[in-house]
Design a protein around this motif. Structure first.
Motif, short mmCIF file in Angstrom:
data_model
loop_
_atom_site.label_atom_id
_atom_site.label_comp_id
_atom_site.label_asym_id
_atom_site.label_seq_id
_atom_site.Cartn_x
_atom_site.Cartn_y
_atom_site.Cartn_z
N ALA A 1 -9.93 2.78 0.22
CA ALA A 1 -8.70 3.47 -0.17
C ALA A 1 -7.45 2.66 0.12
O ALA A 1 -6.44 2.81 -0.58
N SER A 2 -7.48 1.80 1.13
CA SER A 2 -6.28 1.10 1.57
C SER A 2 -6.05 -0.19 0.78
O SER A 2 -6.07 -1.29 1.31
N VAL A 3 -5.82 -0.01 -0.52
CA VAL A 3 -5.42 -1.11 -1.39
C VAL A 3 -4.17 -0.68 -2.14
O VAL A 3 -3.93 0.52 -2.36
N ALA A 4 -3.36 -1.65 -2.52
CA ALA A 4 -2.12 -1.35 -3.23
C ALA A 4 -2.42 -0.82 -4.62
O ALA A 4 -3.56 -0.86 -5.09
N ALA A 5 -1.38 -0.32 -5.30
CA ALA A 5 -1.56 0.24 -6.63
C ALA A 5 -2.13 -0.78 -7.61
O ALA A 5 -2.85 -0.43 -8.55
N GLU B 1 -1.98 5.16 7.23
CA GLU B 1 -0.82 4.42 7.73
C GLU B 1 -1.08 2.93 7.61
O GLU B 1 -2.22 2.47 7.74
N ALA B 2 -0.02 2.16 7.34
CA ALA B 2 -0.16 0.72 7.17
C ALA B 2 1.17 0.03 7.44
O ALA B 2 2.24 0.61 7.23
N GLU B 3 1.09 -1.23 7.90
CA GLU B 3 2.27 -2.04 8.15
C GLU B 3 2.65 -2.90 6.94
O GLU B 3 3.80 -3.28 6.80
N ASP B 4 1.69 -3.21 6.10
CA ASP B 4 1.87 -4.19 5.04
C ASP B 4 2.97 -3.76 4.07
O ASP B 4 2.90 -2.69 3.46
N PRO B 5 4.02 -4.59 3.86
CA PRO B 5 5.09 -4.23 2.92
C PRO B 5 4.65 -4.21 1.46
O PRO B 5 5.38 -3.67 0.63
N LYS B 6 3.48 -4.76 1.15
CA LYS B 6 3.05 -4.75 -0.25
C LYS B 6 2.71 -3.34 -0.75
O LYS B 6 2.62 -3.11 -1.94
N PHE B 7 2.56 -2.39 0.18
CA PHE B 7 2.31 -1.00 -0.21
C PHE B 7 3.60 -0.27 -0.58
O PHE B 7 3.56 0.82 -1.14
N ILE C 1 -8.68 -4.36 9.23
CA ILE C 1 -9.19 -2.99 9.23
C ILE C 1 -8.73 -2.28 7.96
O ILE C 1 -7.55 -2.31 7.63
N ASP C 2 -9.65 -1.68 7.26
CA ASP C 2 -9.35 -0.95 6.03
C ASP C 2 -9.80 0.50 6.15
O ASP C 2 -10.59 0.85 7.03
N VAL C 3 -9.32 1.32 5.22
CA VAL C 3 -9.69 2.73 5.16
C VAL C 3 -10.70 2.92 4.03
O VAL C 3 -10.49 2.44 2.91
N PHE C 4 -11.78 3.65 4.32
CA PHE C 4 -12.84 3.88 3.34
C PHE C 4 -13.11 5.37 3.22
O PHE C 4 -12.81 6.15 4.13
N GLY D 1 -3.83 -4.64 7.80
CA GLY D 1 -4.72 -3.55 8.17
C GLY D 1 -4.13 -2.18 7.89
O GLY D 1 -2.94 -2.03 7.58
N ALA D 2 -4.97 -1.16 7.97
CA ALA D 2 -4.58 0.22 7.73
C ALA D 2 -5.50 1.13 8.53
O ALA D 2 -6.59 0.73 8.95
N GLY D 3 -5.07 2.37 8.76
CA GLY D 3 -5.89 3.30 9.53
C GLY D 3 -5.30 4.69 9.54
O GLY D 3 -4.42 5.01 8.74
N GLY D 4 -5.77 5.51 10.50
CA GLY D 4 -5.26 6.86 10.66
C GLY D 4 -5.46 7.76 9.47
O GLY D 4 -4.65 8.64 9.19
N ALA D 5 -6.56 7.59 8.73
CA ALA D 5 -6.74 8.29 7.46
C ALA D 5 -7.10 9.76 7.63
O ALA D 5 -7.86 10.13 8.52
N ILE D 6 -6.53 10.60 6.78
CA ILE D 6 -6.91 12.00 6.64
C ILE D 6 -7.09 12.28 5.16
O ILE D 6 -6.61 11.53 4.31
#
Length: 474
Positions: free
Chosen positions: A352-356, A380-386, A337-340, A364-369
């Motif tokens: 939007a949910s990609v690293a720098a 919000e995201a769990e991935d430590p690469k962020f 799941i990604d944020v768009f 995955g990522a979600g909960g976008a505002i």
């Protein structure tokens, strides 16, 4: 940043490029443009979209001062668009022999950050017991109106709570339930899904399975738009030509004046039989039309994928949402799941949910505002690469010393600058690294200067609600 653009958008961009070339090739227009620029009022503050990026300045805990014999912990809240008023739900727990008691009461408070005052909202009698949960659904941009849900009874078939929708008018100091004779017909009903408030505080969008309009003859959840001044309901359903086979509708989100509502529409129609899917759509009340926000490359609804949790900006131009669809933008191969974000005016869609460095999320990522400009997105995201370079998350088998429960996977929240690609950790510990608690975003003010967020907890004491202050980079 990955961007998908339609043919019409490419044609507009090509035309815009030719016009710019003609303008800059004419010396006289360059001179006129220069003189116009020099004549600008330099004291006029520029919005964040014109300036540089944002940096985290500080974090302020939102908590009501309480007597020593009572422990008050903030569990939920919202912040007005101007950042002055913060609506909070606080759990009032009596302290017995130095320890919090099991029984808790819930209170609704409004903090005035400018005057430093706190107002407690006088609530009507609520059914559901002393642990009745109140959910703040929104606060108007000027802080004059607060929308919340509260238990009003128990469903005799499921024994679950029935949540009624209430509006608090700060000027009149009055709480009223939205059309209780219709929302509680026969002792059942209530708002089964999400509810949301427009920025001007005049409109409410509610997801309910009650039939509040004559042409609503199904048992599915539908979106209703209610004008608070008249108590009039309008049924919102997607055009069958845009979303064929639409069934349940949920997750409404309103722009500032309530003229555009974004929501999700689920359907069970596909070329190979009943294939469940969920798409994000908007209904433009001014134009009376439905627009697909999460289309396939061919401009059609998805089949077998889910797009959900839309948030629309004050102008109605930008919509952020989450989706597990893999063909919304190029190079989406993570099967997560990604944020768009959709720009309706430019007819573009970006992830939007990609690293720098452009790396995809593995969890995955979600909960976008999103802020009003569409430039700054919090997710919000769990991935430590962020995480910032060198930062690590606690091991999943770590034990929380406060609750003696496993920490599990930690979810952090991040601020993404869609213009520069910069990604910033917001739910940080005092030293700047990640905390051992999962966080979730609640509300980003329109100017992207304040972010209200909270921490999840399995049992008391809860961590509470926090307000992060963001400032433009020099």
């Amino acid at each position: 940043m990955e961007v998908s653009m339609s043919g019409a958008a490419r044609e507009r961009r090509s035309l815009a490029f030719r016009l710019r070339w003609l303008i800059f090739s004419a010396p006289i227009l360059v001179v006129v443009g220069t003189l116009f620029f020099l004549d600008r009022d330099v004291d006029d503050p520029a919005p964040p979209r014109r300036g540089g990026g944002l940096r985290l300045v500080g974090v302020e805990r939102q908590e009501i001062t309480a007597p020593s014999e009572t422990l008050r912990v903030t569990s939920h809240g919202s912040v007005s668009g101007d950042g002055r008023y913060v609506a909070l739900v606080e759990i009032l727990t009596e302290v017995v022999d130095g320890r919090p008691s099991v029984d808790s009461r819930y209170g609704l408070f409004i903090r005035d950050r400018k005057n430093g005052t706190v107002e407690q909202v006088s609530l009507p009698p609520l059914e559901g017991g002393s642990r009745a949960e109140i959910e703040i659904a929104g606060i108007s941009a000027d802080g004059a109106v607060v929308l919340f849900k509260a238990p009003v009874g128990t469903d005799p078939t499921t024994f679950g709570k029935i949540l009624g929708t209430f509006v608090y008018d700060r000027a009149a100091r009055r709480v009223r339930q939205l059309a209780p004779d219709r929302l509680l017909a026969g002792g059942k009903g209530g708002s089964r899904g999400e509810v949301t408030l427009s920025g001007d505080g005049k409109w409410v969008a509610i997801a309910t399975d009650l039939r509040l309009a004559p042409r609503d003859t199904n048992s599915w959840t539908d979106i209703y738009l209610m004008e608070l001044a008249t108590n009039r309901f309008t049924l919102v359903r997607p055009d069958a030509k845009v979303i064929p086979g639409s069934r349940a509708n949920d997750w409404p989100s309103l722009n500032h004046d309530g003229t555009v509502v974004a929501y999700t529409s689920a359907s069970l129609e596909g070329s190979d039989g009943d294939v469940p899917s969920e798409d994000v759509v908007i209904w433009d009340r001014r134009r009376g039309r439905t627009e697909l926000i999460s289309p396939t490359p061919g401009g059609k609804p998805h089949r077998g994928s889910t797009s959900f949790s839309p948030r629309i900006t004050a102008s109605g131009r930008h919509v952020v949402f989450s989706s597990d669809a893999r063909d919304l933008v190029p190079n989406d191969t993570n099967t997560e799941i990604d944020v768009f974000i959709r720009d309706r005016d430019a007819d573009t869609l970006a992830r939007a949910s990609v690293a720098a460095d452009g790396g995809q999320s593995d969890d995955g990522a979600g909960g976008a505002i999103v802020d009003d400009s569409g430039r700054f997105i919090v997710f919000e995201a769990e991935d430590p690469k962020f995480l910032p370079a060198g930062a690590t998350l606690p091991p999943s088998d770590a034990i929380d010393p406060k609750t003696s429960l496993p920490v599990g996977k930690v979810i952090n929240i991040y601020l993404k600058d869609m213009e520069t690609g910069f990604l910033q950790l917001i739910s940080a510990a005092p030293g700047g690294g990640p905390t051992d608690r999962s966080a979730f975003p609640i509300k980003l003010t329109g100017d992207a200067r304040l972010l209200l967020f909270g921490f999840r907890s399995e049992s008391p004491p809860l961590d509470g609600t926090f307000l992060a202050t963001l400032a433009p980079e020099n």
